[in-house]
Design an enzyme around this catalytic site. Sequence first.
Site, mmCIF file in Angstrom:
data_model
loop_
_atom_site.group_PDB
_atom_site.id
_atom_site.type_symbol
_atom_site.label_atom_id
_atom_site.label_comp_id
_atom_site.label_asym_id
_atom_site.label_seq_id
_atom_site.Cartn_x
_atom_site.Cartn_y
_atom_site.Cartn_z
ATOM 1 N N PRO A 1 0.819 -1.222 0.000
ATOM 2 C CA PRO A 1 0.000 0.000 0.000
ATOM 3 C C PRO A 1 0.852 1.271 0.000
ATOM 4 O O PRO A 1 0.340 2.367 -0.222
ATOM 5 C CB PRO A 1 -0.839 -0.126 1.277
ATOM 6 N N GLU B 1 3.030 -8.240 8.863
ATOM 7 C CA GLU B 1 3.135 -6.778 8.932
ATOM 8 C C GLU B 1 4.032 -6.196 7.847
ATOM 9 O O GLU B 1 4.293 -5.007 7.818
ATOM 10 C CB GLU B 1 3.625 -6.349 10.316
ATOM 11 N N ARG C 1 -3.624 -8.922 -20.403
ATOM 12 C CA ARG C 1 -4.574 -8.646 -21.491
ATOM 13 C C ARG C 1 -4.061 -7.607 -22.486
ATOM 14 O O ARG C 1 -4.670 -7.377 -23.523
ATOM 15 C CB ARG C 1 -5.969 -8.287 -20.937
ATOM 16 N N ASP D 1 -10.415 0.330 -24.639
ATOM 17 C CA ASP D 1 -10.767 0.246 -23.218
ATOM 18 C C ASP D 1 -10.832 1.605 -22.553
ATOM 19 O O ASP D 1 -10.127 2.527 -22.947
ATOM 20 C CB ASP D 1 -9.669 -0.501 -22.432
HETATM 21 N N1 ADE Z 1 -0.795 -5.240 0.187
HETATM 22 C C1 ADE Z 1 -1.715 -4.899 1.104
HETATM 23 N N2 ADE Z 1 -2.500 -3.915 0.664
HETATM 24 C C2 ADE Z 1 -2.056 -3.607 -0.598
HETATM 25 C C3 ADE Z 1 -2.463 -2.666 -1.580
HETATM 26 N N3 ADE Z 1 -3.457 -1.808 -1.384
HETATM 27 N N4 ADE Z 1 -1.788 -2.645 -2.744
HETATM 28 C C4 ADE Z 1 -0.755 -3.481 -2.961
HETATM 29 N N5 ADE Z 1 -0.339 -4.385 -2.067
HETATM 30 C C5 ADE Z 1 -0.974 -4.444 -0.893
#
Ligand code: ADE
Length: 242
Positions: free
Chosen positions: A89, A116, A154, A169
């Site tokens: 994230p 974690e 794709r 697309d």
């Molecule tokens: N791992 C946990 N959440 C994630 C996300 N939003 N994007 C990529 N990998 C992740």
Amino acid sequence: MNFYVLTLFPEMIEQGLSTSITGRAMQKGLVSLSAVNIRDYAANKHKKVDDYTYGGGAGMLMQAQPVYDACMAVQSGLEKPARVVYMTPQGSIFTQQKAKELAQEENLIILCGHYEGIDERVLEEVVTDEISIGDYVLTGGELPAMVVIDTVSRLIPGVLGNGVSADTDSFMNGLLEYPQYSRPEVWRDKAVPAVLLSGDHAKVDQWRREQSLKRTKERRPDLYEKYMEEHPEAEKKGKRKG
Ligand code: ADE
């Protein structure tokens, strides 16, 4: 294109991508997928891959050694070092543009974290790209890795089948796609827009373009603004016929 996914849950990756279009792309030999179990590279006899974080705090962290060895095992089998994408994230947000860029690679290694996260030192050592699929947190990198593999696959010629192209697309040209209709001509008193039955290809193209612009303006003003900055002539054209 060859995808190598470093993961603690290889069966999740294999099962998730083995059906539908990605599955067919693999059968046709257009893409290959190898899910590498990081646990197989644990150097201790209990095959343990995680440990407590220094400095305290809840949860366990994936240790550097098995991740490093799994990654090096893949890299050493390749002619030239592949990019290593870490799903996190904290990465930059995945976009169609990034997918197009990755689709140019011959080999791609994708690293999935769990618990974690992963010891920062191995990330510094092996990772070339950090990608997030959005501002929310999943339990691991496997679903995000599948999102990336599906999106990139794709775009590879032949994957979408005869004559079908990804060019129209949503996002491919910076706009959302126009609405589409199939048979019957009238369904629950709703008729298909007459222009689509006219047989006039130029008119159909013009209508679709207007619809694309209208939709993007209404639903994604951020994309619309960016598009208009890059194509200042489009506003006039889009307005000309309503
Ligand atoms: N791992 C946990 N959440 C994630 C996300 N939003 N994007 C990529 N990998 C992740």
